[in-house]
Write a protein that holds these residues in place. Structure first.
Motif, short mmCIF file in Angstrom:
data_model
loop_
_atom_site.label_atom_id
_atom_site.label_comp_id
_atom_site.label_asym_id
_atom_site.label_seq_id
_atom_site.Cartn_x
_atom_site.Cartn_y
_atom_site.Cartn_z
N HIS A 129 0.84 -1.21 0.00
CA HIS A 129 0.00 0.00 0.00
C HIS A 129 0.87 1.25 0.00
N THR A 134 -2.85 -1.59 -4.51
CA THR A 134 -3.88 -2.35 -3.81
C THR A 134 -3.95 -3.71 -4.48
N SER A 159 -4.53 -6.47 -9.56
CA SER A 159 -4.17 -5.35 -8.68
C SER A 159 -4.31 -4.01 -9.39
N ASP A 193 -9.67 1.45 -3.26
CA ASP A 193 -9.56 1.60 -1.82
C ASP A 193 -8.73 0.47 -1.22
N PRO A 194 -7.61 0.78 -0.55
CA PRO A 194 -6.79 -0.28 0.04
C PRO A 194 -7.51 -1.05 1.14
N ASP A 197 -8.50 -4.69 0.62
CA ASP A 197 -7.57 -5.75 1.03
C ASP A 197 -7.77 -6.14 2.48
N VAL A 313 -4.50 5.27 -2.89
CA VAL A 313 -3.99 4.56 -1.74
C VAL A 313 -3.28 5.54 -0.81
#
Length: 472
Positions: A129, A134, A159, A193-194, A197, A313
Motif C-alpha cells: 500500500h 492495492t 491489482s 480503496d486499500p 484488502d 492509496v
C-alpha cells in the motif's frame, strides 16, 4: 507465441532454462528456471493465451507485468524479467516457503496463530500500500509464508497501481475477483480503496479461525451482491473458542462500509499484535447476524447509493497514521498540558489516526528494581493508570487509542524500537529545559529525533530547567 503444450525441461527461452514444471494455476503455467548470473531460484509464469481463453488472462498478465516490476521489499517476489506478447512470460524469485492454502485443512487454528498469520499478511499489505498498490485478490492461495513466518504476496494480475493505467477497470464492465473474498465496494466495480484488502484479509482470518467462509463460495455476481446488505454470522457461532478480541478484529475487517473497517493495514497489524489493548464493542459479544430491519435498510441504501468516489492509496494512508505520544508522567502539569495540546492539533488533521500512548519506566541496568513503591503499589500498573488518566480528555475514539508502559534502562531506545516495530508515522513527545547534565549526557528527545524512523514533534514548556528527560 509460447506454446505451453510443447514446453519441455532443458528448453531455453530468452536465456532462461526450463528446469522443472510446477503445479499450474488457473490462468498460467509455472516452470522453475535458471539463468547464468542469477543465484536465486527463479520461477517463470507463462499466461494461458489459448484460443477461447478468458480475456482477463491477457489483461491480467499485462497488469501484473507493469505492477510487479515496480514493487520491492521482502513481501513480494523479486521481479527479474518479462517478455512481450510475442513471448509472454514473467520471471521472478521463487519464494521459499509454503502457501497459506496448505493450512486450511487444519482450520480452525488457535487464536494466537490466526493473529500471528494475520499480522504478517497485514505487514505485507502495508508494504505494498505504501508503494501505491492495492492487491484486490488477497486469499490463501496468493499468500506464501516464508520459513521465518513472514508473508509474501503473489499474483498481482487483478491489482491496481495509483500511478499506472487500470487496465482491468478500463476493459471490463463487471466486477472481478474471487467470490469468497471480494470486498463489497469491489462488487460495485470500485477498485480504488486499500481497505478492500483489509476486508479480504478479514475473510481469510475468519476461515482460519472457524473453518468456514463468512460468505460461502458464491460464483455469480448476483450472489456476490448479497454482502452489500447481509452480514456474516459471528465467528464464535462456528467456533466458541474464538476469543472476544479476535471476533472484534475480524468483524471490524468485514464491515460493509470501508470507513467502519480499520483505516490501514498497519492499524490492523497493531491490534493483532496487541490483543490486550483491543477495544471491545458490541461486535465482540455478537452471537447472531443482524436482524431483518437492518438488512432491509442496507438493501434500500444500496439501491439509492451514488457512485463511489475514487481515492488514492496514498490518500487513504495519509488520513490514517499511527501517532505515538511518548509521555513523561513525572513532568510538571504544564508540560503535560502542552503535549496534550500538540496532540489535539495533530489529531484534528488526521481523524482516522490511531494513538498509542507510551510511557517508559526507567529501570537499572544491573541492580534489581523494587516490585512496589513506598505505598505498596506496583509501579508498572500505577504508570498505566496514570497514563489512561492523562489521555482521558483527548478527542480519540476508544477503538483508536491504546496504552503501553515499557520498562527499560534506555528510554530513547525503547521509544525508537516501539516506533520502528509498529510502523509509527509520527511521534509527539515532551522535552524538559536545558541543563549542564542534559547537555553532557544528551536528552532523550534528541536521541529519538536522531534515530526515529518517522516524523518527531518535540514539545517544550515555556519555563523549564529540569535535568531529566521524558523517561520519567
Amino acid at each position: 507465441m509460447i506454446n505451453v503444450r510443447s514446453l519441455a525441461a532443458g528448453q531455453v527461452i530468452d536465456g532462461f532454462r526450463l528446469e522443472q514444471q510446477l503445479d499450474p494455476g488457473g490462468m498460467a503455467d509455472f516452470w522453475r528456471v535458471s539463468h547464468d548470473g542469477e543465484a536465486l531460484p527463479l520461477i517463470m509464469k507463462i499466461p494461458l493465451l489459448r484460443r477461447g481463453e478468458d480475456p482477463l488472462t491477457i489483461v491480467g498478465f499485462e497488469q501484473e507485468q507493469m505492477i510487479l516490476s515496480r514493487l520491492s521489499g521482502p513481501h513480494v517476489p523479486r521481479f527479474v524479467a518479462a517478455g512481450d506478447f510475442e513471448r509472454p512470460y514473467i520471471v521472478m524469485e521463487l519464494v521459499p516457503g509454503r502457501s497459506l492454502k496448505t493450512l486450511l485443512d487444519r482450520a480452525p487454528l488457535p487464536a494466537a496463530e490466526v493473529a500471528h498469520i494475520g499480522a504478517e499478511i497485514a505487514e505485507a499489505l502495508h508494504s505494498i500500500h505504501r508503494q501505491h498498490v492495492t492487491h484486490l485478490d488477497v486469499k490463501p492461495s496468493n499468500v506464501i509464508l516464508r520459513d521465518d513466518g513472514s508473508a509474501v504476496l503473489i499474483d498481482f494480475g487483478l491489482s491496481r497501481h495509483d500511478q499506472l493505467p487500470d487496465l482491468i477497470a478500463e476493459e471490463f464492465d463487471e466486477p472481478v475477483g474471487t467470490g469468497a473474498y471480494v470486498a463489497p465496494e469491489q462488487v460495485r466495480r470500485f477498485r480504488g480503496d486499500p481497505r478492500s484488502d483489509i476486508f479480504s484479509l478479514g475473510v481469510t482470518m475468519y476461515f482460519l479461525a472457524t473453518g468456514e467462509r463468512p460468505f460461502g463460495e458464491p460464483e455469480r455476481e448476483a450472489e456476490w451482491r448479497r454482502r452489500l446488505w447481509r452480514d456474516p454470522y459471528p465467528p464464535s457461532r462456528w467456533n466458541p473458542l474464538v476469543p472476544p478480541w479476535l471476533q472484534e478484529i475480524i468483524l471490524r475487517c468485514l464491515e460493509i462500509e470501508p470507513d467502519a473497517r480499520y483505516s490501514s493495514a498497519a492499524q490492523l497489524r497493531f491490534d493483532l499484535q496487541h490483543p490486550d489493548g483491543v477495544a471491545l464493542t458490541e461486535r465482540a459479544a455478537r452471537r447472531d447476524r443482524d436482524g431483518p430491519l437492518t438488512v432491509l435498510s442496507r438493501w434500500l441504501k444500496v439501491r439509492n447509493a451514488p457512485p463511489l468516489r475514487m481515492r488514492s492509496v496514498a490518500g487513504v494512508l495519509d488520513r490514517s497514521p499511527i501517532v505515538m505520544a511518548a509521555i513523561d508522567l513525572s513532568a510538571a502539569d504544564d508540560l503535560g498540558d502542552a503535549l496534550a495540546a500538540a496532540l489535539r492539533r495533530v489529531l484534528a488533521t488526521v481523524p482516522d489516526a490511531r494513538l498509542a500512548c507510551v510511557n517508559v519506566l526507567k529501570v537499572s541496568r544491573l541492580a534489581l528494581d523494587p516490585m512496589e513503591d513506598a505505598k505498596g503499589r506496583n509501579p508498572h500498573l500505577q504508570r498505566l493508570v496514570e497514563l489512561k488518566h492523562w489521555a482521558r480528555p483527548l478527542p480519540v475514539d476508544p477503538e483508536r487509542i491504546t496504552y503501553h508502559v515499557f520498562e527499560s534502562p534506555d528510554p530513547a531506545a525503547a521509544i525508537v524500537d516501539y516506533a520502528r516495530n509498529n510502523h509509527v508515522d509520527h511521534i509527539v513527545m515532551g522535552a524538559r529545559g536545558s541543563s549542564p547534565l542534559r547537555r553532557y549526557l544528551g536528552s532523550v528527545s534528541a536521541q529519538v529525533v536522531a534515530q526515529a524512523p518517522c516524523t518527531v514533534t518535540v514539545v517544550r514548556r515555556p519555563r523549564a530547567t529540569d535535568e531529566a528527560g521524558p523517561e520519567g
